[in-house]
Design a protein around this motif. Structure first.
Motif, PDB file in Angstrom:
ATOM      1  N   ARG A   1       0.850  -1.187   0.000  1.00  0.00           N
ATOM      2  CA  ARG A   1       0.000   0.000   0.000  1.00  0.00           C
ATOM      3  C   ARG A   1       0.889   1.240   0.000  1.00  0.00           C
ATOM      4  O   ARG A   1       1.910   1.278   0.670  1.00  0.00           O
ATOM      5  CB  ARG A   1      -0.912   0.007   1.215  1.00  0.00           C
ATOM      6  N   ARG A   2       0.451   2.246  -0.743  1.00  0.00           N
ATOM      7  CA  ARG A   2       1.181   3.510  -0.784  1.00  0.00           C
ATOM      8  C   ARG A   2       0.587   4.453   0.256  1.00  0.00           C
ATOM      9  O   ARG A   2      -0.599   4.423   0.528  1.00  0.00           O
ATOM     10  CB  ARG A   2       1.107   4.117  -2.176  1.00  0.00           C
ATOM     11  N   ALA A   3       1.408   5.291   0.834  1.00  0.00           N
ATOM     12  CA  ALA A   3       0.953   6.232   1.857  1.00  0.00           C
ATOM     13  C   ALA A   3       0.142   7.351   1.225  1.00  0.00           C
ATOM     14  O   ALA A   3       0.173   7.559   0.000  1.00  0.00           O
ATOM     15  CB  ALA A   3       2.146   6.817   2.603  1.00  0.00           C
ATOM     16  N   ASN A   4      -0.584   8.091   2.046  1.00  0.00           N
ATOM     17  CA  ASN A   4      -1.349   9.232   1.559  1.00  0.00           C
ATOM     18  C   ASN A   4      -0.424  10.250   0.909  1.00  0.00           C
ATOM     19  O   ASN A   4       0.644  10.543   1.434  1.00  0.00           O
ATOM     20  CB  ASN A   4      -2.109   9.908   2.706  1.00  0.00           C
ATOM     21  N   GLY A   5      -0.819  10.750  -0.230  1.00  0.00           N
ATOM     22  CA  GLY A   5      -0.032  11.756  -0.927  1.00  0.00           C
ATOM     23  C   GLY A   5       0.998  11.190  -1.874  1.00  0.00           C
ATOM     24  O   GLY A   5       1.667  11.942  -2.576  1.00  0.00           O
ATOM     25  N   GLU A   6       1.165   9.860  -1.918  1.00  0.00           N
ATOM     26  CA  GLU A   6       2.147   9.251  -2.813  1.00  0.00           C
ATOM     27  C   GLU A   6       1.565   8.915  -4.175  1.00  0.00           C
ATOM     28  O   GLU A   6       2.289   8.500  -5.065  1.00  0.00           O
ATOM     29  CB  GLU A   6       2.705   7.965  -2.194  1.00  0.00           C
ATOM     30  N   GLY A   7       0.267   9.037  -4.357  1.00  0.00           N
ATOM     31  CA  GLY A   7      -0.353   8.679  -5.615  1.00  0.00           C
ATOM     32  C   GLY A   7      -0.519   7.174  -5.717  1.00  0.00           C
ATOM     33  O   GLY A   7      -0.290   6.436  -4.755  1.00  0.00           O
ATOM     34  N   ASN A   8      -0.950   6.699  -6.887  1.00  0.00           N
ATOM     35  CA  ASN A   8      -1.032   5.251  -7.073  1.00  0.00           C
ATOM     36  C   ASN A   8      -0.552   4.885  -8.470  1.00  0.00           C
ATOM     37  O   ASN A   8      -0.533   5.709  -9.369  1.00  0.00           O
ATOM     38  CB  ASN A   8      -2.455   4.730  -6.798  1.00  0.00           C
TER      39      ASN A   8
ATOM     40  N   LYS B   1       8.261   8.810 -13.208  1.00  0.00           N
ATOM     41  CA  LYS B   1       7.547   9.997 -13.675  1.00  0.00           C
ATOM     42  C   LYS B   1       6.596  10.520 -12.595  1.00  0.00           C
ATOM     43  O   LYS B   1       6.435  11.728 -12.424  1.00  0.00           O
ATOM     44  CB  LYS B   1       6.758   9.701 -14.952  1.00  0.00           C
ATOM     45  N   LEU B   2       5.968   9.607 -11.875  1.00  0.00           N
ATOM     46  CA  LEU B   2       5.065   9.988 -10.794  1.00  0.00           C
ATOM     47  C   LEU B   2       5.843  10.726  -9.700  1.00  0.00           C
ATOM     48  O   LEU B   2       5.379  11.747  -9.179  1.00  0.00           O
ATOM     49  CB  LEU B   2       4.365   8.761 -10.217  1.00  0.00           C
ATOM     50  N   LYS B   3       7.019  10.239  -9.388  1.00  0.00           N
ATOM     51  CA  LYS B   3       7.851  10.871  -8.361  1.00  0.00           C
ATOM     52  C   LYS B   3       8.204  12.304  -8.769  1.00  0.00           C
ATOM     53  O   LYS B   3       8.078  13.239  -7.975  1.00  0.00           O
ATOM     54  CB  LYS B   3       9.124  10.038  -8.165  1.00  0.00           C
TER      55      LYS B   3
ATOM     56  N   ASN C   1      -2.404  12.545 -14.194  1.00  0.00           N
ATOM     57  CA  ASN C   1      -1.799  11.236 -14.378  1.00  0.00           C
ATOM     58  C   ASN C   1      -0.565  11.332 -15.255  1.00  0.00           C
ATOM     59  O   ASN C   1      -0.387  12.285 -15.996  1.00  0.00           O
ATOM     60  CB  ASN C   1      -2.809  10.232 -14.937  1.00  0.00           C
ATOM     61  N   VAL C   2       0.297  10.330 -15.125  1.00  0.00           N
ATOM     62  CA  VAL C   2       1.500  10.197 -15.942  1.00  0.00           C
ATOM     63  C   VAL C   2       1.523   8.770 -16.490  1.00  0.00           C
ATOM     64  O   VAL C   2       1.024   7.842 -15.853  1.00  0.00           O
ATOM     65  CB  VAL C   2       2.791  10.489 -15.137  1.00  0.00           C
TER      66      VAL C   2
ATOM     67  N   ASP D   1      -3.184  -1.956 -22.040  1.00  0.00           N
ATOM     68  CA  ASP D   1      -2.216  -1.962 -23.140  1.00  0.00           C
ATOM     69  C   ASP D   1      -0.790  -2.255 -22.668  1.00  0.00           C
ATOM     70  O   ASP D   1       0.145  -2.225 -23.456  1.00  0.00           O
ATOM     71  CB  ASP D   1      -2.267  -0.638 -23.898  1.00  0.00           C
ATOM     72  N   GLY D   2      -0.590  -2.547 -21.375  1.00  0.00           N
ATOM     73  CA  GLY D   2       0.714  -2.934 -20.857  1.00  0.00           C
ATOM     74  C   GLY D   2       1.528  -1.796 -20.277  1.00  0.00           C
ATOM     75  O   GLY D   2       2.553  -2.031 -19.637  1.00  0.00           O
ATOM     76  N   ARG D   3       1.097  -0.557 -20.516  1.00  0.00           N
ATOM     77  CA  ARG D   3       1.844   0.587 -19.972  1.00  0.00           C
ATOM     78  C   ARG D   3       1.493   0.796 -18.507  1.00  0.00           C
ATOM     79  O   ARG D   3       0.460   0.352 -18.026  1.00  0.00           O
ATOM     80  CB  ARG D   3       1.510   1.864 -20.754  1.00  0.00           C
ATOM     81  N   GLY D   4       2.368   1.505 -17.814  1.00  0.00           N
ATOM     82  CA  GLY D   4       2.117   1.858 -16.421  1.00  0.00           C
ATOM     83  C   GLY D   4       1.501   3.237 -16.334  1.00  0.00           C
ATOM     84  O   GLY D   4       1.859   4.141 -17.098  1.00  0.00           O
ATOM     85  N   GLU D   5       0.575   3.415 -15.411  1.00  0.00           N
ATOM     86  CA  GLU D   5      -0.067   4.710 -15.211  1.00  0.00           C
ATOM     87  C   GLU D   5       0.029   5.086 -13.740  1.00  0.00           C
ATOM     88  O   GLU D   5      -0.279   4.287 -12.860  1.00  0.00           O
ATOM     89  CB  GLU D   5      -1.537   4.660 -15.621  1.00  0.00           C
ATOM     90  N   GLY D   6       0.481   6.310 -13.487  1.00  0.00           N
ATOM     91  CA  GLY D   6       0.536   6.824 -12.133  1.00  0.00           C
ATOM     92  C   GLY D   6      -0.439   7.978 -11.987  1.00  0.00           C
ATOM     93  O   GLY D   6      -0.503   8.858 -12.841  1.00  0.00           O
ATOM     94  N   ARG D   7      -1.242   7.974 -10.940  1.00  0.00           N
ATOM     95  CA  ARG D   7      -2.207   9.054 -10.689  1.00  0.00           C
ATOM     96  C   ARG D   7      -1.880   9.706  -9.356  1.00  0.00           C
ATOM     97  O   ARG D   7      -1.478   9.038  -8.412  1.00  0.00           O
ATOM     98  CB  ARG D   7      -3.638   8.514 -10.644  1.00  0.00           C
TER      99      ARG D   7
END
Length: 171
Positions: free
Chosen positions: A4-11, A51-53, A39-40, A17-23
């Motif tokens: 689990r990611r902490a609050n404020g870290e996004g997901n 990219k999310l970082k 999103n990225v 399609d196999g790509r990664g998405e960060g929100r």
């Protein structure tokens, strides 16, 4: 079990399609109070994580509520009146006003400040170099501006955008 990611870290998730998405949450709309999400995308989840970082670091430096609806032309005019004009001579202020009103506002003034890219700016310089002279009288040949004038225009635009960075309107 997934970490689990902490609050404020996004997901981060893997798309069909196999790509990664960060929100992530970029801020909150002042009028409605709703969350503004961005999103990225990356080819892999690891790339999306990087990219999310970077996006989270950039979003901490930007005040999304101030910069959402501001156009380049509005900001350039506001910058000239409040930041440039009080600290320069009257004759220099007339040159700045000329560049802002006759070149920046008509050229790139309708682009949202947050959406302005280096490609937009380069296209603006190229158009101005080829046919940017203002037609002052009937029958005047419309031609481009000199390289020195383009450099002066660049210097003014750079000061304007540097101030937007200081005001946390753009990264």
């Amino acid at each position: 079990m997934a970490k689990r990611r902490a609050n404020g870290e996004g997901n981060i998730r893997k798309r069909k399609d196999g790509r990664g998405e960060g929100r992530y949450t970029a801020g909150y709309d002042l009028e409605t109070g709703k969350r503004v999400t961005k999103n990225v995308l990356g080819r892999t989840q690891a790339e999306a994580k990087e990219k999310l970082k970077r996006a989270l670091e950039d979003s901490k430096r930007i005040n999304i509520s101030k910069s959402q609806d501001l156009m380049v032309g509005q900001w350039a005019t506001l910058w000239f009146e409040n930041y440039a004009k009080p600290s320069i001579r009257e004759s220099t202020a007339e040159h700045y006003r000329n560049f802002v009103e006759n070149h920046i506002v008509p050229g790139i003034g309708k682009i949202r400040l947050r959406k302005l890219t280096t490609l937009d700016i380069q296209k603006f310089y190229n158009r101005t170099r080829e046919g940017g002279r203002i037609q002052r009288y009937e029958g005047m040949e419309i031609s481009g501006l000199s390289n020195k004038t383009i450099r002066s225009l660049h210097a003014i635009l750079r000061q304007c955008l540097d101030q937007a960075v200081k005001e946390q309107l753009i990264p």
